[in-house]
Design a protein around this motif. Structure first.
Motif, mmCIF file in Angstrom:
data_model
loop_
_atom_site.group_PDB
_atom_site.id
_atom_site.type_symbol
_atom_site.label_atom_id
_atom_site.label_comp_id
_atom_site.label_asym_id
_atom_site.label_seq_id
_atom_site.Cartn_x
_atom_site.Cartn_y
_atom_site.Cartn_z
ATOM 1 N N VAL A 98 2.931 -2.350 11.068
ATOM 2 C CA VAL A 98 3.263 -1.083 10.426
ATOM 3 C C VAL A 98 4.790 -1.065 10.322
ATOM 4 O O VAL A 98 5.485 -0.761 11.277
ATOM 5 C CB VAL A 98 2.771 0.127 11.243
ATOM 6 N N VAL B 80 5.957 2.712 3.846
ATOM 7 C CA VAL B 80 5.383 1.672 4.684
ATOM 8 C C VAL B 80 5.144 0.443 3.816
ATOM 9 O O VAL B 80 4.792 0.558 2.639
ATOM 10 C CB VAL B 80 4.084 2.160 5.353
ATOM 11 N N LEU C 173 -2.265 -3.366 5.303
ATOM 12 C CA LEU C 173 -0.988 -3.621 5.956
ATOM 13 C C LEU C 173 -0.822 -5.136 6.105
ATOM 14 O O LEU C 173 -1.823 -5.865 6.169
ATOM 15 C CB LEU C 173 -0.959 -2.963 7.337
ATOM 16 N N TRP D 202 4.074 6.975 2.874
ATOM 17 C CA TRP D 202 2.923 7.112 3.764
ATOM 18 C C TRP D 202 2.151 8.407 3.484
ATOM 19 O O TRP D 202 1.005 8.560 3.899
ATOM 20 C CB TRP D 202 3.287 6.945 5.234
ATOM 21 N N LEU E 255 -2.259 2.787 10.618
ATOM 22 C CA LEU E 255 -1.087 3.449 10.053
ATOM 23 C C LEU E 255 -0.919 4.840 10.633
ATOM 24 O O LEU E 255 0.201 5.257 10.963
ATOM 25 C CB LEU E 255 -1.210 3.511 8.527
#
Length: 314
Positions: free
Chosen positions: A25, A36, A45, A121, A223
């Motif tokens: 992250v 992010v 991710l 995000w 996340l």
């Protein structure tokens, strides 16, 4: 292997195999916008399996992030280890342990080199940004759907418990909003079947019930854990400076804190707190990029880390 009926059977080794996934992250906050680093059209991710050739968990993570995004990792800390069963329908046979890390960077992500891209995000959690007031998605969609979910419980005490948990998480029915409960809010929506990840896992529910970009496996859950950790940590450690350029105005610093917390802070109180803790010092230069009067530029006093235990922005 197959049994006498011809059906494929997993071997004992396959059923009990354990592998480790390394997940990053990586957060930046350019221009007061928390972003992010993601891959695969922002559905995942940066991540990859821990392999025998990796010198350590962190070196393995750094390798995967640089391969997948071209972005080098700076400051990172271990975030959490996830080993829940049945949360990832795409997982291979055996048990997958997800070891996640939180990374912060002050580099402005101006480029978007595929397949890695920086995304706000709040695209994944639109209900978390309260800088302009309560997001409409909360009172228009989330609260009514959570009330409906609470009413479906077969016992009165379960209905009351569900409603109490929902009110505490999302700050309704005279409850206060707690910006740190990011993971609890997402997990509650998952339990209620109101996020796409839960719909995929259970093959039931309404995928369009709650806006917010879904991610593969448990990546949005991870996340949420990273956001919660950062929102908590900025209150007692000066980690926000890991996201700032070498010199900045106090307004830029305030905007970064507000972006991470999803809340506005009182300007005078914020500046008084920063000054009282001697966290910054003037550079002797001015910024003309304020849209108004030039503002003083400051830098973080790294010496303060050696001088004493440092608080954050609480």
């Amino acid at each position: 292997m197959r049994d006498i009926s011809g059906a494929t059977k997993q071997s004992t080794t396959e059923r009990h195999a354990i592998s480790a996934d390394l997940i990053a992250v990586l957060v930046a906050a350019p221009n007061g916008n928390p972003v992010v680093l993601t891959i695969k059209d922002a559905t995942a991710l940066p991540s990859g399996p821990f392999e025998l050739g990796h010198r350590s968990l962190q070196s393995g993570l750094r390798n995967w992030v640089e391969q997948q995004t071209g972005h080098p990792l700076g400051y990172i800390e271990q975030l959490y280890t996830f080993a829940d069963r049945d949360r990832d329908s795409d997982a291979p046979a055996g048990r997958v342990i997800s070891i996640s890390y939180l990374g912060l960077t002050r580099e402005e992500p101006a480029h978007r080199t595929p397949p890695g891209s920086w995304r706000s995000w709040y695209e994944f959690f639109p209900w978390e940004d309260r800088r302009t007031g309560t997001p409409p998605v909360i009172h228009d969609i989330i609260v009514p759907r959570l009330r409906q979910w609470a009413d479906t419980a077969d016992q009165q005490d379960k209905r009351q418990n569900r409603l109490r948990r929902a009110a505490s998480a999302f700050g309704f029915d005279d409850r206060q909003w707690n910006e740190e409960l990011v993971l609890q809010r997402y997990e509650l929506l998952y339990e209620a079947g109101l996020v796409e990840e839960a719909v995929r896992a259970r093959e039931t529910g309404d995928a369009s019930a709650v806006p917010g970009k879904a991610m593969v496996g448990d990546h949005r859950r991870i996340l949420a854990t990273g956001i919660a950790r950062l929102r908590t940590k900025i209150k007692y450690r000066p980690v926000v400076f890991e996201l700032m350029p070498p010199s900045f105005t106090l307004l830029q610093l305030q905007r970064a804190v507000e972006a991470l917390a999803g809340l506005l802070v009182h300007k005078q109180n914020f500046r008084r707190l920063i000054e009282q803790q001697d966290l910054v010092e003037e550079t002797g230069e001015m910024s003309s990029d304020t849209g108004g009067r030039p503002a003083k530029l400051f830098r973080f006093r790294h010496a303060v880390l050696d001088e004493r235990s440092v608080a954050g922005t609480k």
